[in-house]
Scaffold this motif. Structure first.
Motif, PDB file in Angstrom:
ATOM      1  N   ILE B 116       0.901  -1.346   0.014  1.00  0.00           N
ATOM      2  CA  ILE B 116      -0.001  -0.064   0.065  1.00  0.00           C
ATOM      3  C   ILE B 116       0.864   1.257   0.245  1.00  0.00           C
ATOM      4  N   LEU B 304      -7.978  -2.815   1.297  1.00  0.00           N
ATOM      5  CA  LEU B 304      -6.599  -2.786   1.280  1.00  0.00           C
ATOM      6  C   LEU B 304      -6.123  -4.131   0.354  1.00  0.00           C
ATOM      7  N   VAL B 307      -6.376  -2.996  -2.908  1.00  0.00           N
ATOM      8  CA  VAL B 307      -4.952  -2.125  -3.271  1.00  0.00           C
ATOM      9  C   VAL B 307      -3.888  -2.860  -3.474  1.00  0.00           C
ATOM     10  N   TYR B 321      -9.015   4.726  -2.251  1.00  0.00           N
ATOM     11  CA  TYR B 321      -9.716   4.082  -0.963  1.00  0.00           C
ATOM     12  C   TYR B 321     -11.309   4.230  -0.812  1.00  0.00           C
ATOM     13  N   TYR B 356      -3.144   5.461   5.762  1.00  0.00           N
ATOM     14  CA  TYR B 356      -2.484   4.611   4.757  1.00  0.00           C
ATOM     15  C   TYR B 356      -2.137   5.914   3.582  1.00  0.00           C
TER      16      TYR B 356
END
Lengths: 531, 531
Positions: B116, B304, B307, B321, B356
Motif C-alpha cells: 500500500i 486494502l 489495493v 480508498y 495509509y
C-alpha cells in the motif's frame, strides 16, 4: 420471531449486483430512538444532548486574538449607545466614561474583562417539572422551538396570521417532541390585544407545558410581568433568584446601540437572577461591515457591552453569548440563512464565546424557504452542522422556522425535530472494542455470507442505528402505492398524530388560580393606562 | 448605479424591530460565483475545490490503531476470496499463501504494508481538455455526478427507464455545471443492447464532454474496451500509462470476496496505469457486522486487499480508498443514507484512508428520498458535511442521485450543484486583517447607521457572499406572485435553461473517426460471440 423485508441491494457505478432479498432480525421489544447512555448532557437526568465533538476553531489563534483586540478597541474608542437612563447610570457608577448627550458608554478593557469573568460558564435552567431542567454550557446542547413569527402555516391552511389557538397548538406539539428540550414556540397572537397578550401567551405556555420557559424581555413592563409569573410558579422571586426559570432575548439595535426597551428588559432579567441571551442581529453588509471579520468583531463588542451591563446589575447573573450573524442576499435585501457565510458566522461566534468562557446561543435551524421543501432541508442542515461543530450550547428556533422567521410551520416543526433526533446517534460515535470489532462474528459468517441472522446483530442494532420517524426508505412501488407522499405530506400527517397524542400535564390548582388572578389584575392595570 | 431592494428586517424572539427598507449597492459587473483565488485545489488552474479544513479524526488514536490491527488480523487469518485465477496467480507469485479450493488469499501484514506504500498519495486525472484535469489527494476535493441508476426522472415525466437520449441530456447538463469537476453521469441505457451499450455510452460521453471520464471496470471485456477508447482519445495506451485518463469503480462482494469480473476489471485498469476506486459496499448489519467498528475494519480489509492487488499488478498504480458504508433501515431492509451512521462511516473511512496515505473516495451526496423534497435536502447535507470534514478527495454521485441510487434526477442534479457551490465560500473562511476588520468603517458609519452605501461594502460583497442560483429569499408576496414555486419547481426551470445553454465542445475529427471505427468493430466482434 423473524419478519421478512425486501431490500434493493443495488449497483454502485458500473458494477452490477443483482437485487437481493434480505431477512432482517426483528424483536418484540420496541425500537428505542435514543441509544441508552448517550445523548444526554452530563450524567444528570436532564434534557439536552451531550456534544461529544471537540469544538472546531475556524479562526487561527492569531486571528481570534486580532478580533478580540479589535473588539476592545471598538468598546474603548467608539463605545456603545444605551438609550436608557438606568443603564447609563449603572455604567457611570461603575466608573465608566459616559457621554450623556450621545448616551454613549466607553468601556475600559480591564473593566470589560473583569465583568465578563463574573458570568457563569455553566448554569441550570429550571422547569416546573425538574425532569425538564437543562444545563447550559459545558458539553451540553439544548434545542428550543421557533419563537416570534407573525404568521403560522400548515399544509392545508397555508400561511395566515397567528391566533391563540395556533399558538397553543404549537405549544402542545412542541411539548410532545422530546427533542425540544427547552422553551415553548411563540407566534404573534393577532386575535389578542398587543398590550396584554404577553400575559395570555405565557399563562397558556405554563399551563400546557412543563418545560422551561422563554419570556419577553422587551420593556420593563413585559419583563417584570413574565418574571413575576415564573415567581408565582416557583413560589416567589426569592425562589428563582439563584435558580433561573426564564430566559429573555436581548437584541441590540446594530450597529452598537441598545434601545431603552431592551436595556430595561436586560436589567430586569439580570436583577431577578434570570437569563439574558444577548443576541446582536448582525446582517453583514447592512447592520455591520460586509466582511465577516468586522461583523464578528462588532457583534462581539455589542455582546460584551450587554454582558458587562448584566454583570454590573448583578454579579454572577447568568447570560448567554448569542449570535444571529448572517449575510445579506444582495438581490432581495433579505438576511440570508443556511449559507456558507452563516456557517462561518456560527463557528466564529461560538469560538469567541468560548474564549470568554460564556455559554453560546446559536441563531437557530434557519431557512429562507417559504415551504418545507428541499431548500428548507439543505439550508437547515447547513445551519445545524456548524452549530454542532462550534460547540454551541443553546439553539433558539431549533424547529418550526420558515421564511426568514416570518412563519412558524407545523410541518416544519416535525421535520426539524427529525433532523435533531439524528444527533444522539452521531454523538455516540464509533465505540471500538473486541465486542464491536466482532472478529469472531466476521470469521463465523465467512466470505460471501450475511449478518442478518446473527445474535451479534440482534444485540446491537438498536443502539447502532438511528430510527427515523419521517425519512422514507420504502421500495419505490410501495411508496407509489401509499400515495407518493413527499416529506412535507408525511410531516402533515405526523404533526396531527402527535398533536392528538398530547395530554395536558395539569397545573397545581393554587398556582393556576394565582396566575389567573395575576393576569386579570395586570390586564386591568394595563388597560387602564391605555384608556 | 444603484437599485432598491426591500428587506424584512424582522424580530428575533420576543424583541420587536420594525421592518426596514434597505438600499443595496449594485454594480454593472456580474456577480461571480467563486471568489477569485479560493476554492481551487492547489495553485494549478485545475478543476476542484481546495478544502481548507483540517480533517476531523472521529476515532481517537488508540481506536484507529485497534481498527488497523483488526484489519491486519482479518487479512492474515481469515483472508479474502478472489474468484479469479489471474488474481490468485498474481498473489501466489508475490509469495502469499493461497488456498486454491476456496480461492482464498491470506495476506501477510508486512506485504500489505509494503504494497500500500507503493500507491501514490496524490495524482492527476487527465481530461481531453487539460483545463478539466483534476488533482486527487492532498487538500483537493473533486465532485463527479451520479453514476449507475437504472431509472431517470424529471418533474413532468416522472420516473422511467433510462434511454440514450436521457443519458446524453444528463451528460450535457453535467457539462455546463461548473461544480461537476470530473466524470459524466451515467444511467443504464435500456434502449440499447446490454452487451455493447458500454461502447455507445462512453463514445457519447467523450463526444459531449471535455471532462475526465469514469469507465466501466466490470469484466475484462468492458474494462479493455473503455481503456482502449481513452487510449484513442490521448493517442495510444502508452500515452496514458503514467497519465491516468479513466477511473473504474471496483466493488467487493462483501463480506470479504471479489468476484471474477471485478478482479479482472481491477487488473486491467491497474495494468494500464488507470485508476481503480476500490469501494466495498458495506451495509452494516447485512454485509458486515452491525457495529460500525467492525464495518470499518471489514471495509478496510476488503479495500486494502484490492489495493495490494493493484500494486502487485503494477507498482505505483493509482488507486482510491473508497467507502460506501451505510447502515440498514431495519424496517424496510434498505441501505440507509443521510443518517448519523453514514456520517460516522464517512468520517472513519476517510480517517483510515488518511492513515495509509491513500486518496479517499466518499460514497456520495446520497438520499433515500424518491423526490427532490425536504428529506433529499437534509439527507444530502448530512452526507456532505462529513465528506468535507473528513477530508475526502473524490465524491462520486455528487449530484443527481435519488431513491438510494435507483434514479438519476434532472432536478436533483441542479439542486445538488447548488449545495456544492456553497463550498468555495465556506473554504475561504474568515480572513482577518485591518482591511476586513474595518474599524475605520465602523467608526465612520457610527451607532445606528447602516453599511449599505459604504465603499467598503461595494469592495468586498462579491467575495464575502455566496450567490445562489436556486435558493429563494424573495418577499413572501413576491414569491406568491411568481407562482409559489418550491425548490423542485425552480430546479425544473433551471435544468432546462442550463441544458438549452449547452454547446457541443467538438471532437477532433480523426479521433472521432477512430472512436467510431473502434466502436463499430467491437460491436461486430461482441455480437458475433452472442450469435
Amino acid at each position: 420471531m423473524r419478519r421478512r423485508f425486501v431490500a434493493a441491494l443495488f449497483c454502485d457505478g458500473a458494477s452490477a449486483t443483482l437485487p437481493h432479498r434480505i431477512t432482517v432480525p426483528s424483536s418484540e421489544e420496541p425500537v428505542v430512538l435514543h441509544p441508552p447512555g448517550c445523548g444526554r448532557a452530563g450524567e444528570a437526568p436532564m434534557r439536552g444532548f451531550k456534544n461529544t465533538l471537540k469544538p472546531l476553531n475556524i479562526l487561527p489563534p492569531e486571528a481570534e486574538e486580532q478580533v478580540h483586540r479589535a473588539t476592545l478597541k471598538i468598546l474603548r474608542e467608539h463605545g456603545v449607545i444605551f438609550e436608557d437612563a438606568r443603564a447609563l447610570d449603572l455604567f457611570r457608577r461603575a466608573g465608566l466614561r459616559v457621554d450623556d448627550t450621545e448616551q454613549r458608554v466607553f468601556f475600559a478593557p480591564e473593566f470589560v474583562e473583569q465583568q465578563i469573568r463574573r458570568a457563569p460558564p455553566r448554569f441550570t435552567l429550571h422547569a416546573r417539572n425538574p425532569d425538564n431542567d437543562v444545563v447550559i454550557g459545558g458539553d451540553g446542547l439544548v434545542f428550543a422551538p421557533v419563537s416570534g413569527p407573525p404568521f403560522v402555516a400548515d399544509r392545508e391552511g397555508g400561511r395566515r396570521d397567528g391566533t391563540l389557538k395556533d399558538q397553543n397548538d404549537l405549544v402542545r406539539l412542541s411539548e410532545v417532541l422530546d427533542v425540544m428540550h427547552h422553551g415553548c414556540p411563540e407566534v404573534a397572537v393577532k386575535d389578542l390585544p398587543v398590550e396584554t397578550r404577553h400575559l395570555d401567551i405565557l399563562y397558556h405556555q405554563i399551563r400546557l407545558s412543563t418545560k422551561g420557559m422563554i419570556g419577553d424581555a422587551w420593556s420593563t413592563l413585559r419583563a417584570r410581568d413574565h418574571i413575576d409569573m415564573m415567581a408565582i410558579v416557583f413560589g416567589n422571586r426569592e425562589a428563582i433568584l439563584d435558580r433561573p426559570a426564564i430566559v429573555g432575548i436581548i437584541n441590540s439595535n446594530s450597529p452598537l446601540r441598545y434601545d431603552s426597551n431592551m436595556a430595561e428588559g436586560l436589567i430586569e432579567y439580570a436583577d431577578a437572577g434570570q437569563v439574558n441571551i444577548i443576541t446582536p442581529f448582525i446582517m453583514a453588509g447592512a447592520t455591520s461591515p460586509v466582511t465577516l471579520a468586522a461583523a464578528v468583531a462588532q457583534q462581539n463588542a455589542e455582546c460584551l457591552a450587554a454582558v458587562v451591563l448584566a454583570e454590573t446589575v448583578r454579579p454572577g447573573a447568568p447570560v448567554m453569548y448569542g449570535s444571529f450573524l448572517t449575510g445579506l442576499e444582495m438581490r432581495t435585501g433579505a438576511p440570508a440563512f443556511g449559507r456558507p457565510e452563516a456557517a462561518l458566522g456560527i463557528l466564529s461566534s461560538a469560538q469567541m464565546a468560548r474564549r470568554y468562557n460564556l455559554p453560546c446561543r446559536a441563531g437557530g435551524v434557519l431557512t429562507n424557504s417559504k415551504v418545507p421543501d428541499a431548500q428548507a432541508g439543505w439550508e437547515k442542515m447547513m445551519q445545524l452542522w456548524p452549530i454542532v461543530l462550534g460547540g454551541c450550547h443553546y439553539v433558539l428556533h431549533g424547529a418550526g422556522w420558515l421564511d426568514g422567521g416570518l412563519t412558524a410551520s407545523f410541518e416544519q416543526m416535525v421535520l426539524d425535530a427529525e433532523m435533531l433526533e439524528m444527533l444522539p446517534r452521531f454523538f455516540a460515535g464509533v465505540p471500538v472494542s473486541d465486542e464491536t470489532l466482532a472478529l469472531d462474528v466476521i470469521a463465523h459468517v465467512g466470505a460471501g455470507g450475511h449478518f442478518l441472522g446473527e445474535e451479534h446483530t440482534r444485540r446491537h442494532f438498536r443502539s447502532e442505528f438511528y430510527f427515523p420517524n419521517l425519512a422514507d426508505t420504502e421500495a419505490y412501488e410501495s411508496w407509489v402505492k401509499k400515495g407518493e407522499k413527499d416529506a412535507g405530506a408525511r410531516a402533515s400527517e405526523r404533526w396531527k398524530k402527535l398533536l392528538a397524542s398530547y395530554q395536558e400535564p395539569g397545573l397545581d390548582m393554587a398556582v393556576d388560580d394565582h396566575l389567573k388572578d395575576f393576569v386579570a389584575r395586570r390586564k386591568r392595570e394595563i388597560e387602564a393606562t391605555i384608556d
